[in-house]
Design an enzyme around this catalytic site. Sequence first.
Site, short mmCIF file in Angstrom:
data_model
loop_
_atom_site.label_atom_id
_atom_site.label_comp_id
_atom_site.label_asym_id
_atom_site.label_seq_id
_atom_site.Cartn_x
_atom_site.Cartn_y
_atom_site.Cartn_z
N ASP A 6 -34.97 54.69 60.96
CA ASP A 6 -35.14 53.84 62.40
C ASP A 6 -36.27 54.86 63.43
O ASP A 6 -36.10 55.94 63.18
CB ASP A 6 -33.80 53.82 63.34
CG ASP A 6 -33.08 55.11 63.22
OD1 ASP A 6 -33.13 55.91 64.58
OD2 ASP A 6 -32.40 55.57 62.39
N GLU A 95 -24.77 54.85 73.60
CA GLU A 95 -24.42 56.37 73.41
C GLU A 95 -24.01 57.03 74.55
O GLU A 95 -23.36 58.28 74.41
CB GLU A 95 -25.71 57.07 72.90
CG GLU A 95 -26.60 56.49 71.67
CD GLU A 95 -27.56 56.96 71.34
OE1 GLU A 95 -27.93 58.43 71.38
OE2 GLU A 95 -28.59 56.48 70.66
#
Length: 695
Positions: A6, A95
Amino acid sequence: MIKGIDVSHWQGSINWGLVAADGVKFAFIKATQGTTYIDSTFKTNISNAKKNGLKVGAYHFANFKSNSEALAEAKFFLNTVKDFEMDLPLVLDIETDSGNIGKSALTAAARTFLEYLISQGRKVMIYTYLSFYKNSIDASGYPLWIARYTTASDPDITGWTVWQYTQEGKVNGITGNVDVNRAIDSFFDNLDTSTPTPEPPILDTPNLEVTGDTTYEVVKDVFLNQIFVENKTTGERVEIVDVVPTISDGLNGKKELSFTISRTEENQVEYDMLVNDNIIVIDEKRFKAQRYFILDIDSDNIAFTKTITASHTYVARLVNNMVNTSKTGTLKLTEVLDIALKGSGFSYVLDASAKTIEAVEQENFGEQNSQTLMDEIVEDYKIELDVDNTKIYVYKQMGKKVNYLLDTRYNVAGLQISSSTRNSTTRAWGYGKQDDKGKYLFDPVLYVHPEEKNYLLDGFPRYADDIRDDRFTKESSIKTALENLVNPYPEVTVNVDLAIFYDPRLEGFEEVFFKGDTISMIADTGGGGTYQDELSIIDIKYNPLDQYSKPELNFSNFRKDIYDMQVDDKIQIKRQSKYIRNTSSGIRNSLPQQIMLILRFDGTKWTIKSSNLSSASVSVQGDALFVLTGGVSVNTISIVINEDILLKGNGFDTGTDYETADNAIKINLLKDRVIVTPETNIPTGAQITVSAYLQ
C-alpha cells in the site's frame, strides 16, 4: 498467500514495472483524507499500477468525529475514485478516535461510511491496527485488513483478509521503506465491483446491541462530582465552580440540565465559554462525565448572569438524526431499536427482563427522526431507559425495591398532590393511508376506551386528536396506535418536601434510591387517617454535585385511595411533635425507635448478621421465619422488609407481619406468589433486611 503493498505520496515516484517483477500482485493506493485532501500521486499510481498488471484498490484515511462527518467523507472519497477502474474493495483506513467519541459512536460512524459505499454498489474493507481493532472499534461484518508488525507467520487473530505485516519492507522500484501485505489465497475471487454486492442484513441495519452490565446500582460514595464547560471545536475544558445545577432524569431516557451563573473576576473564562452548542460535561448520580449540549441561554447583560439549559446527548443528537428506511411486520424490540438508532452513533444494552418483551405489530416503522422513533418504542413496548452518553440501557422495569421510608413523622415535612384531567381522553378516530383517488384503504377507526363510562365529562366522551397517518395501511395497526393514544386516567403529580440526612446508625439499612426504584411511604392524612403504600419513582430532579440536596420526586403506581390524601388538591401533613424537630438541627436525631437487622442464610440455616438489638434471635417455625426481639415491643408504625439481589434474582419475594404478644416479627418467603419453606432451595449468602419503626 498473495503479496501486496500500500502506497501514498510518501513513496514518491514509483517504477511499477519493477514492482510487478518483484512479485507484487496487488496495491492499495491512498486517495483521500477528510473532506478536502486528495493524495497528489493517486491518479498516477492507479494508472501505472494497472498498466503493469497489478490489481488495485483505493483507501481513505478517516478524520470524522460523527455520523454526518463520516457520510460527508464517504461521499468525497467516492466522488474522487468513481471514474477509475479498480479491482479491489474501497478501504476505510481508521486509526484514531480524533473526536474522543468512544467505541460505540466511532463504530456507528464507520458503519455509516461503509454502508454508503455499499449502497452505491461498491465492495468495502476496513483497515486498522491490532490494539485499535481490539479496543476502539467493532469491525465485525466487514472484510478486515489488519496491521500487525511481527515475524510470526500470521497476525494471530481470526477473520482477517489482508495482513500488513511490516511498514519497513523493501520492494524493487520503490525508494525507501514501504508497507508490505499478505492476502489470503481467495482474495482475488469474485472481485467484480461493477454491480452492488449482496450483503447480510446486518450491514443494511447494523445490530447496535452491545453486551454490558445492566445491574442497577447507585451507591453512597465519597462525593467528588464536577462540572465542566467544553469548547465544541477545540475540546478545551474548564471547570465551573459555585453553581447549583439541576438534572431532570426520567425513565424515557431524556435528561436535561440547568443552572444559573453570575460573572465574577474568577470565572470569566468559563462564563464566556457558556455559549450555544458548547458542551457541559458533568458527573451524574450514576454515570460520570455525561455530555449535555447547551441549547438555550437566558442572559441578563445588566446583572451579568446566564441561565443555561442543556440537553443530554441522547436528546440533542437523536432529534437531528433522520432515519430514511422503514419496516412493516411483527417486529422484535431489537429490530425496532436497530432501525431507530441507525446512523446515530448510539448502541444499546438489553437487561435480561427486556429480552422477554414480545414482538409488536408495526407498520412502516421508521422514516422519522431517531428521537421520535425512540419515543414510539417506549410507548409501544413499555420499556424504561437509562442513558450513559451514547449507550442506552433498556429495561422492562428499571430499578429495584429499596429499603427507604418516606415518613411524614420524621423526614417529610410536606406533601403536595396535584391531579389533572385536562389531558384525559376516552376515545379517538384513526385515519390511515389514502389511494391516488383520495379513498381510504380502510374505513376510519373509532377507538373507545373500555372504561369510558367511568370518565365521561358531564355525560359526554372526551376525544383525543385524530390520528391521520399515511403509514397505516391496515386497520389493526391504527387500532394499536389509538389504544396507546387514548388515556382516561388523571395525571397525578406528587411533590415531596423531603429532607436527606446522613446518620451512621442507618448505614447498611437505609439504601440510596434513584429513578425506577420502589420505596415505602407512610403518611398521616388530613382526615386523621394513615396512608401507607409502596411507590415507584418515575423521574427525579436533583443536584448531582451535592448528595444531600433535596431531590424532587415524581411517583407512579398510586392506589386509588391516594385521593383520600387530598384536601383541595393540596395537603398539609399533620406534624407530630415527638417525631419532628427543627430541620436545621438534624431531624434524624429524633427518629422514632427502630429495630434494624440483617438476616443471612449460610446454606443450612438463617442467622442474624447484624442487629441493633443485643438479644435478638431468628428461628424457623413451620413455613415462616420468626425474629424474636428479646422483649422489645413490636407495636410498630411500619415494618420494611427487603430481599437482596440473590433472592430477587432467583424469583423470591418476602412478606411480613408482627405478633405483639410474642414480640416477634414474622417473615414469609414467596416464590411465584406461593409461600415456601424458608430453608429449601435458598441461595447461600442470601440476605433479608428488616427495618421496623416503633411507637
